[in-house]
Design a protein around this motif. Structure first.
Motif, PDB file in Angstrom:
ATOM      1  N   UNK A   1       0.805  -1.219   0.000  1.00 45.89           N
ATOM      2  CA  UNK A   1       0.000   0.000   0.000  1.00 45.89           C
ATOM      3  C   UNK A   1       0.843   1.276   0.000  1.00 45.89           C
ATOM      4  N   UNK A   2       2.111   1.183   0.334  1.00 44.79           N
ATOM      5  CA  UNK A   2       2.917   2.373   0.603  1.00 44.79           C
ATOM      6  C   UNK A   2       3.539   2.939  -0.666  1.00 44.79           C
ATOM      7  N   UNK A   3       3.801   4.240  -0.633  1.00 44.81           N
ATOM      8  CA  UNK A   3       4.512   4.893  -1.727  1.00 44.81           C
ATOM      9  C   UNK A   3       5.985   4.519  -1.676  1.00 44.81           C
ATOM     10  N   UNK A   4       6.696   4.850  -2.729  1.00 43.64           N
ATOM     11  CA  UNK A   4       8.133   4.571  -2.765  1.00 43.64           C
ATOM     12  C   UNK A   4       8.856   5.326  -1.656  1.00 43.64           C
TER      13      UNK A   4
ATOM     14  N   UNK B   1       1.261  -3.879  -7.275  1.00 47.29           N
ATOM     15  CA  UNK B   1       2.434  -4.739  -7.445  1.00 47.29           C
ATOM     16  C   UNK B   1       3.702  -4.025  -6.965  1.00 47.29           C
ATOM     17  N   UNK B   2       3.860  -2.781  -7.383  1.00 44.64           N
ATOM     18  CA  UNK B   2       5.042  -1.986  -7.051  1.00 44.64           C
ATOM     19  C   UNK B   2       4.641  -0.520  -7.154  1.00 44.64           C
ATOM     20  N   UNK B   3       5.260   0.361  -6.372  1.00 43.01           N
ATOM     21  CA  UNK B   3       4.865   1.766  -6.400  1.00 43.01           C
ATOM     22  C   UNK B   3       5.397   2.549  -7.594  1.00 43.01           C
ATOM     23  N   UNK B   4       6.297   1.946  -8.369  1.00 38.69           N
ATOM     24  CA  UNK B   4       6.902   2.624  -9.516  1.00 38.69           C
ATOM     25  C   UNK B   4       6.857   1.692 -10.716  1.00 38.69           C
ATOM     26  N   UNK B   5       6.396   2.235 -11.841  1.00 42.23           N
ATOM     27  CA  UNK B   5       6.426   1.495 -13.108  1.00 42.23           C
ATOM     28  C   UNK B   5       7.203   2.317 -14.115  1.00 42.23           C
ATOM     29  N   UNK B   6       8.398   1.865 -14.487  1.00 45.20           N
ATOM     30  CA  UNK B   6       9.144   2.553 -15.532  1.00 45.20           C
ATOM     31  C   UNK B   6       8.487   2.269 -16.876  1.00 45.20           C
ATOM     32  N   UNK B   7       8.354   3.317 -17.675  1.00 46.75           N
ATOM     33  CA  UNK B   7       7.744   3.170 -18.986  1.00 46.75           C
ATOM     34  C   UNK B   7       8.239   4.238 -19.925  1.00 46.75           C
ATOM     35  N   UNK B   8       7.493   4.439 -20.985  1.00 43.79           N
ATOM     36  CA  UNK B   8       7.845   5.463 -21.968  1.00 43.79           C
ATOM     37  C   UNK B   8       6.582   6.190 -22.400  1.00 43.79           C
ATOM     38  N   UNK B   9       6.788   7.367 -22.969  1.00 45.49           N
ATOM     39  CA  UNK B   9       5.683   8.200 -23.448  1.00 45.49           C
ATOM     40  C   UNK B   9       6.106   8.820 -24.773  1.00 45.49           C
ATOM     41  N   UNK B  10       5.543   8.275 -25.869  1.00 45.89           N
ATOM     42  CA  UNK B  10       5.850   8.814 -27.189  1.00 45.89           C
ATOM     43  C   UNK B  10       4.709   9.607 -27.788  1.00 45.89           C
TER      44      UNK B  10
END
Length: 467
Positions: free
Chosen positions: A7-10, A166-175
């Protein structure tokens, strides 16, 4: 303790690690348990990281020794499938298998050097050129707020995973909105930084010119700021990364609310929620006017589909083996792109440069442009795009009219959750700032977030009540 760590933030996790009240191993166990519960309903993960426990144990040892690599050392994160990640295959989500990558691309490397633990890679449409998330290789990804619907795309797997805990951070991309629209559809914060603020190097080639930036989906603006701090910074191999951030003005911020782009349709429930958020902007001292975009994007929008086709044609020309294994629709797109005359590509590049100049001029008079993040609510999970918005037929980019021009203009923008729809589905407000004004954008978003708390909202498993 570990049962509720998901539940917690990074930032909150990092503080617990520093205080010795939890360990990165506990956080990983909680993340894995949450993913195991939700994954049968969502299909957000392409592959788990077999080295995750080793990474978590190494982080725990650093915290015990008082030598963490960063304040987020040990925090779990997911990584979009085609972001190159050492020890894991990194693909365009095309059919077939791939060998593990021997290195991390620059943004991933910076996060891993800060000690974050890679939980898994996440789903995306092939080549990250669609606004939903499904592929022949990995199947359909679903929205935790309603698994019948899409989380958007192309960072849809990361959005679904983070929204479900699942995780507080999801690395992704924005095009063209691939962080911001999934954020809007899943109740997250999606930051697209100024071109070059997060330099890219060592990754898979993008079919979207220089529009695509690496970034993250989070549940809180403070986490988005912390991730940007880890990934940003000049690199001598990347020219655009040497720009100077713009200082804050010593006066109230000036914003223009643009509810509609030309005559493009907008779902009324989205319009109503975003309009209610304007009062909160006023409450934090932002001077808001309403009006149209101060520059023209219609010409670029009309040419947008050609950009991906031309980009795919170039990728396949450079890598015939890749071309041989991709799904038929993308091969057809590349064939169209290969037939496109060079004069059309030149026209696209001219329009992009004209937009960047016009946007620069507009932000000399304004500090912010505010719009809805997406024109439509989430649609059927296996449909490429909504064919109708507010009763009117639209094409593939009808839902995305607010986001792509920002990438072409090289500007920073952020999607922030605002009041949800009556059925509880999330809605996002889209805030755009001038080039280099990423910190100003984050400051404004944090102030607005305090007016619109949403972090206590969580989706429920099918058959359960939402909390």
């Amino acid at each position: 303790m570990s049962a509720e760590l998901w539940r917690l933030s990074a930032i909150e996790l990092g503080r617990l690690f520093a205080a010795g009240r939890a360990s990165p191993v506990d956080a990983l166990d909680a993340a894995r348990a949450r993913a195991a519960t939700w994954e049968p309903h969502l299909n957000a993960i392409t592959r788990e990281n077999p080295g995750a426990r080793r990474e978590a144990e190494a982080s725990a040892a650093r915290w015990r020794a008082g030598r963490p690599l960063s304040a987020l050392d040990g925090v779990p994160m997911t990584v979009k499938e085609f972001l190159v990640t050492a020890g894991l295959p990194s693909t365009y989500a095309e059919p077939g298998e791939a060998a593990p990558s021997p290195h991390d691309e620059l943004p991933v490397a910076r996060m891993r050097r800060a000690g974050l633990v890679t939980l898994a890679k996440t789903t995306m449409p092939e080549f990250a050129v669609q606004g939903y998330t499904a592929s022949a290789r990995f199947g359909v990804t679903r929205n935790p707020w309603n698994p019948a619907l899409t989380p958007g795309g192309s960072t849809g797997g990361g959005a679904a995973a983070t929204a479900a805990g699942y995780a507080p951070i999801a690395l992704g991309t924005d095009g063209g909105g691939s962080l911001r629209r999934p954020a809007a559809h899943t109740g997250l914060v999606g930051l697209k930084s100024s071109l070059g603020r997060v330099p890219r190097h060592g990754g898979l080639p993008s079919p979207l010119l220089d529009f695509e930036v690496a970034g993250a989906l989070t549940r809180a603006v403070a986490d988005s700021r912390a991730v940007l701090a880890l990934m940003q910074g000049a690199d001598p191999r990347v020219l655009w990364s040497t720009f100077r951030p713009e200082p804050h003005p010593e006066r109230p911020l000036r914003a223009r609310y643009v509810e509609r782009i030309g005559d493009a349709p907008l779902e009324p429930v989205v319009a109503a929620s975003c309009r209610r958020a304007l009062a909160h902007l006023d409450a934090i001292g932002v001077q808001v006017e309403e009006g149209p975009l101060p520059f023209d994007i219609a010409g670029l929008n009309a040419l947008w589909p050609e950009i991906g086709k031309i980009g795919l044609a170039r990728l396949f020309e450079a890598d015939p083996a890749l071309a041989a294994r991709v799904s038929a629709p993308y091969r057809a797109m590349a064939e169209e792109g290969a037939r496109t005359p060079a004069t059309l590509l030149a026209a696209i590049l001219e329009r992009v440069q004209a937009l960047r100049n016009a946007a620069s001029a507009a932000f000399a008079e304004l500090d912010l442009l505010v719009t809805p993040s997406a024109a439509a609510m989430p649609w059927a999970a296996d449909a490429v795009y909504p064919e109708v918005i507010d009763g009117r037929p639209v094409g593939p980019r009808g839902h995305a009219v607010y986001s792509g021009w920002v990438n072409a203009a090289a500007l920073p923008a952020l999607s922030l959750p605002v009041d949800p729809a009556p059925d509880g589905m999330p809605i996002g407000l889209h805030i755009v700032a001038g080039f280099g004004c990423d910190d100003r954008l984050l400051d404004l978003a944090e102030a607005l977030e305090r007016q619109l708390p949403f972090a206590d909202r969580w989706p429920a498993l099918p058959g359960e009540a939402r909390r």
